[in-house]
Every structure is written in C-alpha cells, then in structure tokens.
Design a protein around this motif. Structure first.
Motif, short mmCIF file in Angstrom:
data_model
loop_
_atom_site.label_atom_id
_atom_site.label_comp_id
_atom_site.label_asym_id
_atom_site.label_seq_id
_atom_site.Cartn_x
_atom_site.Cartn_y
_atom_site.Cartn_z
N VAL A 162 0.85 -1.21 0.00
CA VAL A 162 0.00 0.00 0.00
C VAL A 162 0.88 1.26 0.00
O VAL A 162 0.45 2.31 -0.48
CB VAL A 162 -1.05 0.05 1.15
N GLY A 163 2.09 1.10 0.51
CA GLY A 163 3.04 2.22 0.47
C GLY A 163 3.44 2.55 -0.96
O GLY A 163 3.77 3.69 -1.28
N ALA A 164 3.40 1.54 -1.81
CA ALA A 164 3.78 1.75 -3.22
C ALA A 164 2.58 2.20 -4.05
O ALA A 164 2.73 2.56 -5.23
CB ALA A 164 4.35 0.46 -3.79
N SER A 165 1.39 2.19 -3.45
CA SER A 165 0.20 2.63 -4.19
C SER A 165 0.05 4.14 -4.06
O SER A 165 0.70 4.77 -3.23
CB SER A 165 -1.06 1.93 -3.67
N ASN A 166 -0.83 4.71 -4.86
CA ASN A 166 -1.01 6.17 -4.77
C ASN A 166 -2.30 6.53 -4.04
O ASN A 166 -2.79 7.64 -4.16
CB ASN A 166 -0.98 6.79 -6.17
N LYS A 167 -2.85 5.57 -3.27
CA LYS A 167 -4.09 5.82 -2.53
C LYS A 167 -3.81 6.19 -1.08
O LYS A 167 -2.90 5.61 -0.46
CB LYS A 167 -4.96 4.55 -2.54
N PRO A 168 -4.60 7.12 -0.52
CA PRO A 168 -4.47 7.38 0.91
C PRO A 168 -4.76 6.09 1.70
O PRO A 168 -5.57 5.27 1.26
CB PRO A 168 -5.56 8.42 1.19
N VAL A 169 -4.12 5.95 2.85
CA VAL A 169 -4.24 4.73 3.65
C VAL A 169 -4.78 5.06 5.04
O VAL A 169 -4.29 5.98 5.70
CB VAL A 169 -2.87 4.03 3.79
N LEU A 170 -5.78 4.30 5.47
CA LEU A 170 -6.29 4.42 6.83
C LEU A 170 -5.69 3.25 7.61
O LEU A 170 -6.03 2.08 7.34
CB LEU A 170 -7.83 4.34 6.80
N LEU A 171 -4.78 3.54 8.51
CA LEU A 171 -4.04 2.50 9.22
C LEU A 171 -4.59 2.33 10.63
O LEU A 171 -4.36 3.17 11.51
CB LEU A 171 -2.55 2.86 9.26
N LYS A 172 -5.29 1.23 10.84
CA LYS A 172 -5.84 0.98 12.18
C LYS A 172 -4.76 0.52 13.13
O LYS A 172 -3.78 -0.11 12.72
CB LYS A 172 -6.93 -0.08 12.08
N ARG A 173 -4.98 0.81 14.39
CA ARG A 173 -4.06 0.32 15.42
C ARG A 173 -4.35 -1.16 15.66
O ARG A 173 -5.51 -1.56 15.72
CB ARG A 173 -4.29 1.09 16.71
N GLY A 174 -3.32 -1.94 15.82
CA GLY A 174 -3.54 -3.34 16.19
C GLY A 174 -4.04 -3.41 17.62
O GLY A 174 -3.74 -2.52 18.42
N MET A 175 -4.78 -4.45 17.93
CA MET A 175 -5.34 -4.54 19.29
C MET A 175 -4.26 -4.79 20.34
O MET A 175 -4.50 -4.63 21.52
CB MET A 175 -6.44 -5.59 19.35
N MET A 176 -3.07 -5.17 19.87
CA MET A 176 -1.96 -5.43 20.81
C MET A 176 -0.72 -4.59 20.49
O MET A 176 0.38 -4.93 20.94
CB MET A 176 -1.57 -6.92 20.77
N THR A 177 -0.86 -3.53 19.71
CA THR A 177 0.33 -2.76 19.36
C THR A 177 0.45 -1.50 20.22
O THR A 177 -0.54 -0.81 20.48
CB THR A 177 0.36 -2.33 17.87
N THR A 178 1.67 -1.21 20.62
CA THR A 178 1.93 0.03 21.33
C THR A 178 1.90 1.17 20.30
O THR A 178 1.97 0.93 19.07
CB THR A 178 3.33 0.02 21.98
N ILE A 179 1.87 2.39 20.79
CA ILE A 179 1.89 3.54 19.89
C ILE A 179 3.18 3.53 19.05
O ILE A 179 3.17 3.80 17.86
CB ILE A 179 1.77 4.85 20.72
N GLU A 180 4.27 3.16 19.70
CA GLU A 180 5.55 3.13 19.00
C GLU A 180 5.55 2.09 17.87
O GLU A 180 6.02 2.36 16.76
CB GLU A 180 6.65 2.80 20.02
N GLU A 181 4.99 0.93 18.14
CA GLU A 181 4.91 -0.12 17.10
C GLU A 181 3.99 0.31 15.97
O GLU A 181 4.23 0.02 14.80
CB GLU A 181 4.42 -1.43 17.72
N TRP A 182 2.92 1.00 16.35
CA TRP A 182 1.94 1.47 15.36
C TRP A 182 2.60 2.50 14.43
O TRP A 182 2.46 2.45 13.21
CB TRP A 182 0.77 2.08 16.13
N LEU A 183 3.37 3.41 15.02
CA LEU A 183 4.06 4.41 14.19
C LEU A 183 5.14 3.75 13.33
O LEU A 183 5.41 4.21 12.21
CB LEU A 183 4.65 5.52 15.06
N ALA A 184 5.72 2.67 13.82
CA ALA A 184 6.70 1.94 13.00
C ALA A 184 5.99 1.31 11.80
O ALA A 184 6.55 1.24 10.70
CB ALA A 184 7.41 0.88 13.84
N ALA A 185 4.75 0.87 12.01
CA ALA A 185 3.96 0.32 10.89
C ALA A 185 3.67 1.43 9.87
O ALA A 185 3.80 1.22 8.65
CB ALA A 185 2.67 -0.29 11.42
N ALA A 186 3.32 2.61 10.38
CA ALA A 186 3.07 3.75 9.48
C ALA A 186 4.33 4.08 8.70
O ALA A 186 4.28 4.44 7.51
CB ALA A 186 2.61 4.97 10.29
#
Ligand code: PEP
Ligand code: MN
Length: 279
Positions: A139-163
C-alpha cells in the motif's frame, strides 16, 4: 534509550520540531487533519446493493463525508461471512455513484492491493494486518491514501513503526485510526485508548481518527466514545451503521441504526463546536 533509537528509525512518522500537521486529502472534498472533523459511516460489511446504497444514503444525510464497507472481511472464524469480495467492490462503486461519497474499504492481501485500489478512494489496513509488512509495503507503493488501524496489541511506538513502512515506501498519505486495544477489562469489546489520541496529536504530524464501534462492540456505548474522541482531539470518526442492524452479517451488536447515527452526529457536532472545530 530504546525509544530514542526507534524514534530515529521512524523519522518520517514522528513530528519534527515545528512541523505542521499533514493534511490527507481523499477525493476533492475530504481532508483529514484540518479544522473540519471527517465523519465516515457505513456497514461493517457490504452485503447487498440495497443494503450498501440505502445505508450510504442514510449516513450521507446525517453528514458523513465518506462511506465505509468491507468487501474482504478479516473474520476470527474461517466459517463466518468473509465478504462479497470483488462483487462487494462493484456495489461500493455503485453506492458512491448514488451518494457521491468517497469509499474506504479494507485490503487484506498484498495481492489484492491493485484490484482494491482500482475502486477504493482510500485503503483500510485493519487491526489484524497492522504488522503485515509485505501488505504495508504494497500500500506504500500505491497512490491511494491509507487508513491505518491500530492493532489490538500494538503500542503507539509499534503502530508508528507500521506507518513508517508505508511512508518509507513513498506514500505520505497515512491516517491513523485508534480502534481500541485489549486490556484486562472485558465489559466492552476493547478499551478505547483516548490518551493515544492526545499523545499522537503531539508526537506525529499524521491525522488521527477514532473508530468507537470496534472499541465499544455495543451500539449503546458508541456515541459516548465518539464524543470522547472528538473532545480528545480526533480528526475524524469511523462509525459502523446499518440500515437494519439486526440483519447484519458481521458486527451487528455495534452497528447504529440511521437514527442512532444521526443522534450521535448531532452530539459530536456540539462537542466539536465546544473545541472550535466543525463536523
Ligand atoms: C472493520 O473496520 O470492520 C474492522 C474489521 O476493524 P478492525 O480491523 O479495527 O477490527
Ligand atoms: Mn466491523
């Protein structure tokens, strides 16, 4: 020390000193991260043309700026309704034609990104996929905006690493969506981390929205969590609504009727006005 190290590694997701909020535009009318709060409404899953079109009309009437609806559903049991897939995409496109609402829908598999991007205005990465790194890269290689949900077990830091995976792949249009995390508390489906909204508005420049539906898991508490989200500074809401919740094939208990959706929206408008924003 560990946090500083990771922060450096997620340099694109964190706010640099003085860096303004990133605005993420969807279509020609929707903008996340500005003064106006973006309301997204629609069913958990696309079930039929009539269901998605009628629900889309109802949420549009209440003030929704975007339509949600899953064509591919990430279900805990493989025997539960998995979504209408390609057929669901066609129905979403028809509902968009009727209401003019841009569509956000989940993409579950990296191999489907192209197919879903051909129809969707925004790609949703669900909680269960937040650390599906090949999917994030795709999805990073696509040209569409992405809505990235937080995982139910992810910390904020892990979530931002996913972003960061999406941003580093060249797609700067990422909206974060808090949808509740797993805690010891079982009275609600998840625990809405309202504090995460405040923290994220500080440490990242990306827009932050809240999904009170999957946090609550119960239609009776959705409006309260939505109001709290706006008060905490959320840039938008993603709320499940169904023209006939009792008949919903997924997440029936948390789906709002069109009337309840309207009532929630009116309440959220008052909260938004109190903090100098509009909805
Ligand atoms: C959804 O939005 O319907 C959904 C499956 O959400 P989540 O990924 O947050 O569970
Ligand atoms: Mn759902």
């Amino acid at each position: 020390m560990a946090a500083a190290h990771s922060k450096k590694k997620a340099a694109l997701a964190y706010r640099r000193p003085g860096q303004p909020n990133t605005l993420v535009e969807v279509g020609s009318h929707v903008c996340f991260g500005g003064e106006k709060i973006v309301l997204i409404g629609g069913p958990c899953a696309v079930e039929s043309q009539k269901q998605i079109t009628d629900t889309a009309k109802a949420v549009a009437k209440a003030g929704a700026a975007m339509l949600r609806g899953g064509a591919w559903k990430p279900r805990t049991s493989p025997y539960d309704f998995q979504g209408l897939k390609e057929e669901g995409l066609v129905m979403l496109a028809e509902a968009r034609k009727v209401t003019d609402l841009p569509i956000v829908t989940e993409v579950l598999d990296p191999r489907d990104v192209e197919k879903v991007s051909a129809v969707a205005d925004m790609l949703q990465i669900g909680s269960r996929s937040v650390q599906n790194f090949p999917l994030l890269r795709e999805v990073g290689a696509s040209n569409k905006p992405v809505l990235l949900k937080r995982g139910m077990m992810t910390t904020i830091e892990e979530w931002l690493a996913a972003a960061e995976y999406i941003l580093a792949a060249g797609n700067s249009q990422v909206v974060l969506c808090e949808r509740g995390i797993r805690t010891f508390e079982t009275a609600l489906r998840n625990t809405l981390d309202v504090g995460a909204v405040a923290v994220l508005k500080h440490i990242t420049h990306l827009p932050v929205i809240v999904d009170p539906s999957h946090a609550a898991g119960d239609f009776r508490y959705v409006a309260a969590l939505a109001r709290a989200a706006i008060a905490a500074g959320a840039d938008g809401l993603l709320v499940e609504s169904h023209w006939r919740p009792a008949e919903a094939l997924s997440d029936a208990c948390q789906s709002l009727t069109p009337e309840q959706f309207q009532e929630m929206t009116d309440q959220c408008r008052s909260v938004a006005a109190a903090i100098g924003r509009t909805l």
